[in-house]
Design a protein around this motif. Structure first.
Motif, mmCIF file in Angstrom:
data_model
loop_
_atom_site.group_PDB
_atom_site.id
_atom_site.type_symbol
_atom_site.label_atom_id
_atom_site.label_comp_id
_atom_site.label_asym_id
_atom_site.label_seq_id
_atom_site.Cartn_x
_atom_site.Cartn_y
_atom_site.Cartn_z
ATOM 1 N N PRO A 127 0.834 -1.202 0.000
ATOM 2 C CA PRO A 127 0.000 0.000 0.000
ATOM 3 C C PRO A 127 0.874 1.260 0.000
ATOM 4 O O PRO A 127 1.963 1.239 0.590
ATOM 5 C CB PRO A 127 -0.792 -0.112 1.304
ATOM 6 N N ARG A 144 -2.805 -0.951 -5.255
ATOM 7 C CA ARG A 144 -4.094 -0.777 -5.941
ATOM 8 C C ARG A 144 -3.921 -0.482 -7.435
ATOM 9 O O ARG A 144 -4.865 -0.625 -8.214
ATOM 10 C CB ARG A 144 -4.901 0.323 -5.266
ATOM 11 N N HIS A 167 -5.452 -3.136 -12.028
ATOM 12 C CA HIS A 167 -6.657 -2.342 -11.790
ATOM 13 C C HIS A 167 -7.676 -2.535 -12.914
ATOM 14 O O HIS A 167 -7.333 -2.972 -14.010
ATOM 15 C CB HIS A 167 -6.304 -0.860 -11.611
ATOM 16 N N ALA A 217 -9.494 -0.102 -8.448
ATOM 17 C CA ALA A 217 -8.662 -1.285 -8.203
ATOM 18 C C ALA A 217 -9.432 -2.561 -8.546
ATOM 19 O O ALA A 217 -10.646 -2.541 -8.784
ATOM 20 C CB ALA A 217 -8.212 -1.312 -6.745
ATOM 21 N N ASP A 226 -10.425 -4.796 -6.678
ATOM 22 C CA ASP A 226 -11.487 -5.079 -5.698
ATOM 23 C C ASP A 226 -12.629 -4.074 -5.776
ATOM 24 O O ASP A 226 -13.551 -4.110 -4.978
ATOM 25 C CB ASP A 226 -10.911 -5.120 -4.285
ATOM 26 N N GLN A 263 -12.460 -0.808 -5.284
ATOM 27 C CA GLN A 263 -12.185 0.406 -4.516
ATOM 28 C C GLN A 263 -11.443 1.413 -5.395
ATOM 29 O O GLN A 263 -10.657 1.033 -6.248
ATOM 30 C CB GLN A 263 -11.332 0.071 -3.281
ATOM 31 N N ALA A 311 -8.853 4.718 -5.884
ATOM 32 C CA ALA A 311 -7.675 5.334 -5.298
ATOM 33 C C ALA A 311 -7.211 6.456 -6.222
ATOM 34 O O ALA A 311 -7.253 6.310 -7.439
ATOM 35 C CB ALA A 311 -6.568 4.299 -5.115
#
Length: 190
Positions: free
Chosen positions: A102, A106, A110, A133, A135, A137, A139
């Motif tokens: 991190p 991310r 992506h 990303a 998942d 999410q 960023a």
């Protein structure tokens, strides 16, 4: 005698398997080196004066989106990092570890990217992006690039830094207010 014969056969099979694994590992390493030198049989993509800052950002983000188990995408991204950036983040193995942690993890594989307005001031460029990303999410990141002034990469745009910008939903890009007695941030977040 029978037990000893079985033990010798087991040792021989283990030695053969180990030999095969070592050979396969060496072949895999050679293939990884070859893939870093060229992608899919075509010449390796390298910094060139013909690439704009927007294209450099896109090349790096596409590489990270399609990163493989042998880190081809990360290697390509590192290739477009400026020499000064590589001194801080390299060698490649350290850069790989950084991107797998991190907030940069991310970026790997992506789903999509939204590009904000590019700002170029003299030999420095700023490209905000919002990445969705794998998942789902989001960023936010700010690509900071500079046109190289000399050496092997003279006149090439290369990445000096990628800054994580949180929260991404508030990412805006406008000229910052002047600051007396100190540098202004190259982008406002609020």
């Amino acid at each position: 005698m029978r037990c000893r014969h079985r033990d010798l056969a087991l040792y021989a099979a283990t030695a053969l398997l180990l030999c095969c694994l070592i050979t396969a590992g060496a072949a895999f390493a050679a293939a990884a080196d070859a893939l870093q030198a060229s992608e899919g049989g075509r010449p390796a993509l390298v910094p060139a004066p013909s690439f704009s800052p927007a294209e450099v950002t896109q090349i790096q983000l596409d590489a990270l989106r399609t990163n493989t188990l042998i880190n081809e995408g990360i290697a390509l991204t590192f290739r477009f990092a400026s020499p000064a950036n590589q001194q801080v983040t390299g060698p490649l193995s350290r850069f790989v570890n950084m991107l797998r942690s991190p907030p940069y993890d991310r970026l790997l594989n992506h789903r999509e990217v939204e590009y904000g307005p590019l700002r170029v001031e003299d030999d420095t460029a700023y490209q905000p992006v919002i990445v969705t990303a794998s998942d789902g999410q989001q960023a936010g990141y700010l690509w900071v690039m500079s046109r190289q002034r000399g050496g092997e990469y003279k006149d090439c745009w290369m990445t000096d830094a990628v800054l994580s910008t949180e929260p991404p939903a508030r990412l805006r890009f406008a000229r910052p207010a002047p600051v007396v007695n100190g540098p202004a941030a190259p982008w406002p977040l609020s």
